[in-house]
Design a protein around this motif. Structure first.
Motif, PDB file in Angstrom:
ATOM      1  N   UNK B  48       7.653  40.306  -7.414  1.00  0.00           N
ATOM      2  CA  UNK B  48       7.900  41.689  -7.010  1.00  0.00           C
ATOM      3  C   UNK B  48       7.854  41.829  -5.495  1.00  0.00           C
ATOM      4  N   UNK B  49       6.904  41.147  -4.874  1.00  0.00           N
ATOM      5  CA  UNK B  49       6.793  41.185  -3.413  1.00  0.00           C
ATOM      6  C   UNK B  49       8.007  40.579  -2.736  1.00  0.00           C
ATOM      7  N   UNK B  56      15.231  48.544  -2.069  1.00  0.00           N
ATOM      8  CA  UNK B  56      14.227  49.597  -2.227  1.00  0.00           C
ATOM      9  C   UNK B  56      13.817  49.755  -3.692  1.00  0.00           C
ATOM     10  N   UNK B  57      12.958  50.728  -3.942  1.00  0.00           N
ATOM     11  CA  UNK B  57      12.331  50.830  -5.272  1.00  0.00           C
ATOM     12  C   UNK B  57      13.339  51.054  -6.398  1.00  0.00           C
ATOM     13  N   UNK B 196       0.063  57.082  -3.724  1.00  0.00           N
ATOM     14  CA  UNK B 196       1.178  57.164  -2.770  1.00  0.00           C
ATOM     15  C   UNK B 196       2.276  58.141  -3.183  1.00  0.00           C
ATOM     16  N   UNK B 197       2.357  58.451  -4.452  1.00  0.00           N
ATOM     17  CA  UNK B 197       3.370  59.388  -4.927  1.00  0.00           C
ATOM     18  C   UNK B 197       4.720  58.715  -5.151  1.00  0.00           C
ATOM     19  N   UNK B 198       5.432  59.218  -6.132  1.00  0.00           N
ATOM     20  CA  UNK B 198       6.731  58.636  -6.474  1.00  0.00           C
ATOM     21  C   UNK B 198       7.745  58.773  -5.330  1.00  0.00           C
ATOM     22  N   UNK B 199       7.664  59.922  -4.620  1.00  0.00           N
ATOM     23  CA  UNK B 199       8.643  60.159  -3.553  1.00  0.00           C
ATOM     24  C   UNK B 199       8.509  59.121  -2.437  1.00  0.00           C
ATOM     25  N   UNK B 200       7.265  58.821  -2.069  1.00  0.00           N
ATOM     26  CA  UNK B 200       7.044  57.848  -0.988  1.00  0.00           C
ATOM     27  C   UNK B 200       7.508  56.455  -1.419  1.00  0.00           C
ATOM     28  N   UNK B 201       7.238  56.134  -2.665  1.00  0.00           N
ATOM     29  CA  UNK B 201       7.660  54.810  -3.158  1.00  0.00           C
ATOM     30  C   UNK B 201       9.190  54.733  -3.172  1.00  0.00           C
ATOM     31  N   UNK B 202       9.821  55.806  -3.671  1.00  0.00           N
ATOM     32  CA  UNK B 202      11.288  55.804  -3.764  1.00  0.00           C
ATOM     33  C   UNK B 202      11.941  55.770  -2.376  1.00  0.00           C
ATOM     34  N   UNK B 203      11.269  56.372  -1.391  1.00  0.00           N
ATOM     35  CA  UNK B 203      11.867  56.462  -0.057  1.00  0.00           C
ATOM     36  C   UNK B 203      11.593  55.226   0.803  1.00  0.00           C
ATOM     37  N   UNK B 204      10.677  54.373   0.374  1.00  0.00           N
ATOM     38  CA  UNK B 204      10.296  53.220   1.207  1.00  0.00           C
ATOM     39  C   UNK B 204      11.470  52.251   1.370  1.00  0.00           C
ATOM     40  N   UNK B 205      11.640  51.789   2.604  1.00  0.00           N
ATOM     41  CA  UNK B 205      12.753  50.871   2.892  1.00  0.00           C
ATOM     42  C   UNK B 205      12.371  49.440   2.559  1.00  0.00           C
ATOM     43  N   UNK B 267       5.061  46.521 -10.207  1.00  0.00           N
ATOM     44  CA  UNK B 267       3.857  46.952  -9.469  1.00  0.00           C
ATOM     45  C   UNK B 267       3.836  46.244  -8.112  1.00  0.00           C
ATOM     46  N   UNK B 268       4.155  44.948  -8.135  1.00  0.00           N
ATOM     47  CA  UNK B 268       4.204  44.185  -6.879  1.00  0.00           C
ATOM     48  C   UNK B 268       5.298  44.685  -5.953  1.00  0.00           C
ATOM     49  N   UNK B 269       6.463  45.053  -6.541  1.00  0.00           N
ATOM     50  CA  UNK B 269       7.573  45.584  -5.742  1.00  0.00           C
ATOM     51  C   UNK B 269       7.165  46.885  -5.060  1.00  0.00           C
ATOM     52  N   UNK B 270       6.661  47.835  -5.842  1.00  0.00           N
ATOM     53  CA  UNK B 270       6.319  49.158  -5.293  1.00  0.00           C
ATOM     54  C   UNK B 270       5.200  49.040  -4.249  1.00  0.00           C
ATOM     55  N   UNK B 271       4.185  48.236  -4.556  1.00  0.00           N
ATOM     56  CA  UNK B 271       3.063  48.144  -3.611  1.00  0.00           C
ATOM     57  C   UNK B 271       3.496  47.427  -2.330  1.00  0.00           C
ATOM     58  N   UNK B 272       4.375  46.444  -2.466  1.00  0.00           N
ATOM     59  CA  UNK B 272       4.868  45.762  -1.260  1.00  0.00           C
ATOM     60  C   UNK B 272       5.659  46.739  -0.392  1.00  0.00           C
ATOM     61  N   UNK B 273       6.423  47.635  -1.037  1.00  0.00           N
ATOM     62  CA  UNK B 273       7.242  48.589  -0.281  1.00  0.00           C
ATOM     63  C   UNK B 273       6.389  49.640   0.440  1.00  0.00           C
ATOM     64  N   UNK B 274       5.370  50.174  -0.240  1.00  0.00           N
ATOM     65  CA  UNK B 274       4.609  51.276   0.383  1.00  0.00           C
ATOM     66  C   UNK B 274       3.365  50.802   1.133  1.00  0.00           C
ATOM     67  N   UNK B 275       2.796  49.691   0.698  1.00  0.00           N
ATOM     68  CA  UNK B 275       1.575  49.209   1.364  1.00  0.00           C
ATOM     69  C   UNK B 275       1.887  47.995   2.242  1.00  0.00           C
ATOM     70  N   UNK B 276       2.971  47.319   1.936  1.00  0.00           N
ATOM     71  CA  UNK B 276       3.286  46.082   2.642  1.00  0.00           C
ATOM     72  C   UNK B 276       2.529  44.898   2.065  1.00  0.00           C
TER      73      UNK B 276
END
Lengths: 59, 479
Positions: B48-49, B56-57, B196-205, B267-276
Motif C-alpha cells: 500500500x505504501x 491518490x486514494x 484524518x477524515x475521508x476528505x483529507x485522505x481523498x485530497x492527498x497527493x 490502510x497502508x495506501x491511505x496512511x502513506x498518503x496522509x501521514x507519509x
C-alpha cells in the motif's frame, strides 16, 4: 487395507510409486475437478469486476 | 495400518506426496480463513505504501483491488484446479510443464519467495515490538536493534513450533488469526478515518508520481498489485491441497487472498498518503497512544506469524520434493532446514534484507507471471488436468512421463525465459521505471504471462506433442 479401505501408505519410508498406485486403485486420491460454473465465477471475479473497478477509479 | 490409528499431521507421515481424500477435509470457509491469515500481513501495508508513490486514494483504491483480483485470477487458474483435484503441492504441479529436473527452477523461485517474504515479516514484527516498547518508555532507543532482532528470532521460533504441527496448525492457528486480524484491521480503518477524515485522505497527493502521465501512474499502480499478488502462487499448494473439490477453492482464493490482502493494503495506501508513513506501528501510536500501539502490535504479531507459518509450510513441502531430502529427513527436520536461512538473515543482516524488499517483488513477478501462463495453457488448452500422471510426478528418472529431455521440458523453460524478457522490456523490475510507453496500456505481468503461454503452446506443438495423450513424443529415450 485399513479400516477406511485405504491402502497401507502410512509408513515413514513410504515408496511414492507404490503409495500412489495403491491409492489410485482404491480411488482415494483424486478429488472433484473444476466445473463450468467455477470458470464463470473466475471470469466474473477476475475479469469483469477488475474492469468495472478500474473504469470507476479512472473516472 | 489404517488412518484411525495414525497420529500427527499428514505431512509427518507422507511428506510432500499427494494427500489422500480422507485428509482433505477442509471446507471452503476454513480455507478462506487460512487464506486470510496468509494474505493479511504487514506486507499489505508495504505494498500500500509503494502504491501511494504513484496514485491518490481514489485511483489507488481501484488499482489495488483490481490489480489484486487480476493477479489472483492468474494464480487461481494455474494452481487451484490441479492442487485441489489431486492433493499435490505447488512444486509437483510444475513438473509436467518444466520437467522433473526443470521443476527445480520453480523450487528456487518458490523457496526464495517464501523465505524472503518470511524474513521481511519477522523483521517487521521485531521492529514493531521495539517501536512500541520505545514509545511506551520500556526500553531506550539504544536497545532497539537488539530487541528487534531478539523479537524476530522469537517470532521465528514460534513459527517453527507451529510448523511442526503441519496442516493441523494451519487449521487452528489460521482460523483464530483470521478473526483477530480482521477485527483489528477494521478498527485501524476506523482510527485512520476518524483522525484524518475521508476528505483529507481523498485530497492527498501521491508521494512521487511519474510526471504528467496520469495513465502511466494508474497502470503502474495496477501492475504493482498484480506483481505482488502473483507471489501467492508459491503458497497455493500448501493451502488448497487440503480441499477435495476445486469448486470449494475458487471463491476463497479470489476473495480471501486476492481481495483480502488488497483491502488491508488500502490502510497502508491511505496512511502513506496522509501521514507519509504506511507502517501502522508508527502512525497508530501517534494518533491513539500506547494502548493503540499495543493493539497494533497484537495485529502485527498475529498477522505476520500467521503469514510466515503458511509460507514456511509451503517451503517445507517444496523441499520435500527433492528426493535426497525426502528420503533422509522427517517433517520437523525439513521444517528446521527451511528456517535456517531465515534465522541467519534475521540475526546477521536484517537491515539490508528489509531495505531490498523491492528486489524480491521483482524476482516474483518476472518468473511467476510466465509460470502461471504456461500452467494455464497446459491445464486448459492441452487438457492435462484430465490426464495428470501422478506416479510420473514422483519418478525422478527417465521412466517419468515428464522427463522430456534430460529431465527438462524445453518448451516450459523457454517460455519462462521469454516471459521474463518481455517483462523487462516493459518495466524495470528493480526500479519500477517503465522501459516502454506500451506499459501504460498493457501492464507488464499480463504480457509476460501471455508471452510465456504463447511460447509454451507454440513450442509444445513444434515439439510434436500428442494432444490426445497429453504427452510429448519427443523424450530423451526417443532422441
Amino acid at each position: 487395507m485399513g479400516p477406511n479401505d485405504e491402502p497401507a501408505y502410512r509408513d515413514v519410508d513410504v515408496d511414492p510409486e507404490e503409495y500412489i498406485t495403491q491409492a489410485l486403485k482404491a480411488g482415494t486420491l483424486v478429488g472433484t475437478g473444476h466445473t463450468t460454473k467455477d470458470l464463470w465465477m473466475l471470469f466474473l471475479l477476475g475479469v469483469v469486476c477488475p474492469a468495472l473497478i478500474l473504469a470507476w477509479g479512472w473516472m | 495400518m489404517g488412518t484411525a490409528k495414525m497420529k500427527g499431521p499428514p505431512e509427518a507421515r507422507i511428506g510432500s506426496l499427494p494427500l489422500p481424500l480422507s485428509e482433505r477435509t477442509w471446507s471452503g470457509w476454513l480455507v478462506a480463513g487460512v487464506c486470510a491469515t496468509a494474505g493479511i500481513g504487514t506486507w499489505s501495508f508495504v505494498v500500500g505504501g509503494f502504491t501511494a508513490y504513484y496514485v491518490p486514494a481514489g485511483e489507488g483504491t481501484a488499482t489495488m483491488i483490481a490489480g489484486a483480483l487480476i493477479g489472483q485470477l492468474l494464480v487461481t487458474l494455474s494452481q487451484v484446479p490441479p492442487v485441489a483435484k489431486y492433493g499435490i503441492e505447488t512444486l509437483a504441479s510444475t513438473k509436467p510443464q518444466l520437467g522433473i529436473r526443470g521443476s527445480y527452477f520453480a523450487l528456487i523461485v518458490q523457496y526464495a519467495t517464501l523465505i524472503g517474504w518470511n524474513c521481511v515479516l519477522m523483521i517487521f514484527f521485531g521492529r514493531a515490538v521495539a517501536s512500541v516498547l520505545i514509545e511506551t518508555g520500556i526500553i531506550g532507543p539504544v536497545q532497539a536493534d537488539a530487541v528487534a532482532i531478539a523479537s524476530s528470532l522469537i517470532g521465528a521460533g514460534v513459527v517453527f513450533w507451529l510448523l511442526t504441527g503441519g496442516s493441523t496448525s494451519l487449521k487452528y492457528a489460521g482460523s483464530i488469526i483470521a478473526v483477530g486480524v480482521s477485527i483489528i484491521g477494521l478498527w485501524m480503518y476506523g482510527m485512520l478515518f476518524n483522525a484524518y477524515g475521508l476528505d483529507a485522505i481523498a485530497a492527498a497527493a501521491p508521494l512521487a508520481p511519474i510526471e504528467n502521465d496520469r495513465l502511466m501512474n494508474f497502470t503502474v499502480g495496477t501492475e504493482l498489485l498484480i506483481l505482488s499478488t502473483l507471489g501467492w502462487w508459491a503458497y497455493m499448494g500448501s493451502l488448497f491441497r487440503m480441499l477435495n473439490c476445486v469448486s470449494k477453492g475458487v471463491v476463497p482464493s479470489m476473495l480471501s487472498l486476492g481481495f483480502g490482502w488488497a483491502a488491508v493494503g488500502l490502510i497502508g495506501l491511505y496512511s502513506a498518503l496522509v501521514v507519509g508513513e504506511p507502517d501502522p506501528t508508527v502512525w497508530m501510536l501517534q494518533i491513539a497512544g500506547p494502548v493503540a500501539g499495543v493493539c497494533v502490535l497484537v495485529f502485527v504479531a498475529l498477522a505476520n506469524i500467521g503469514s510466515a507459518l503458511v509460507g514456511a509450510h509451503a517451503a517445507t513441502l517444496g523441499i520435500g520434493q527433492i528426493p535426497a531430502v525426502a528420503r533422509r529427513f522427517g517433517w520437523k527436520m525439513k521444517a528446521f532446514i527451511v528456517l535456517i536461512p531465515m534465522l541467519l538473515a534475521l540475526l546477521f543482516f536484517p537491515g539490508p534484507f528489509y531495505d531490498n524488499i523491492g528486489t524480491f517483488m521483482a524476482f516474483i513477478g518476472i518468473i511467476i507471471a510466465p509460470i502461471c501462463g504456461v500452467q494455464i495453457v497446459d491445464w486448459f488448452v492441452f487438457k492435462r488436468l484430465d490426464d495428470l500422471d501422478l506416479v510420473s510426478l514422483y519418478q525422478h528418472d527417465s521412466r517419468s512421463r515428464y522427463w522430456y529431455l534430460y529431465g527438462f521440458n524445453p518448451a516450459g523453460i523457454a517460455a519462462l525465459v521469454i516471459g521474463a524478457v518481455v517483462y523487462m522490456l516493459l518495466l524495470d523490475p528493480l526500479t519500477f521505471v517503465p522501459n516502454s510507453t506500451l506499459l501504460r496500456y498493457l501492464t507488464a505481468s499480463i504480457p509476460s504471462a501471455l508471452a510465456g503461454a504463447v511460447t509454451y503452446w507454440g513450442l509444445t506443438k513444434a515439439l510434436r506433442m500428442d494432444a490426445r495423450e497429453g504427452t510429448y513424443r519427443l523424450r530423451e529415450r526417443d532422441v
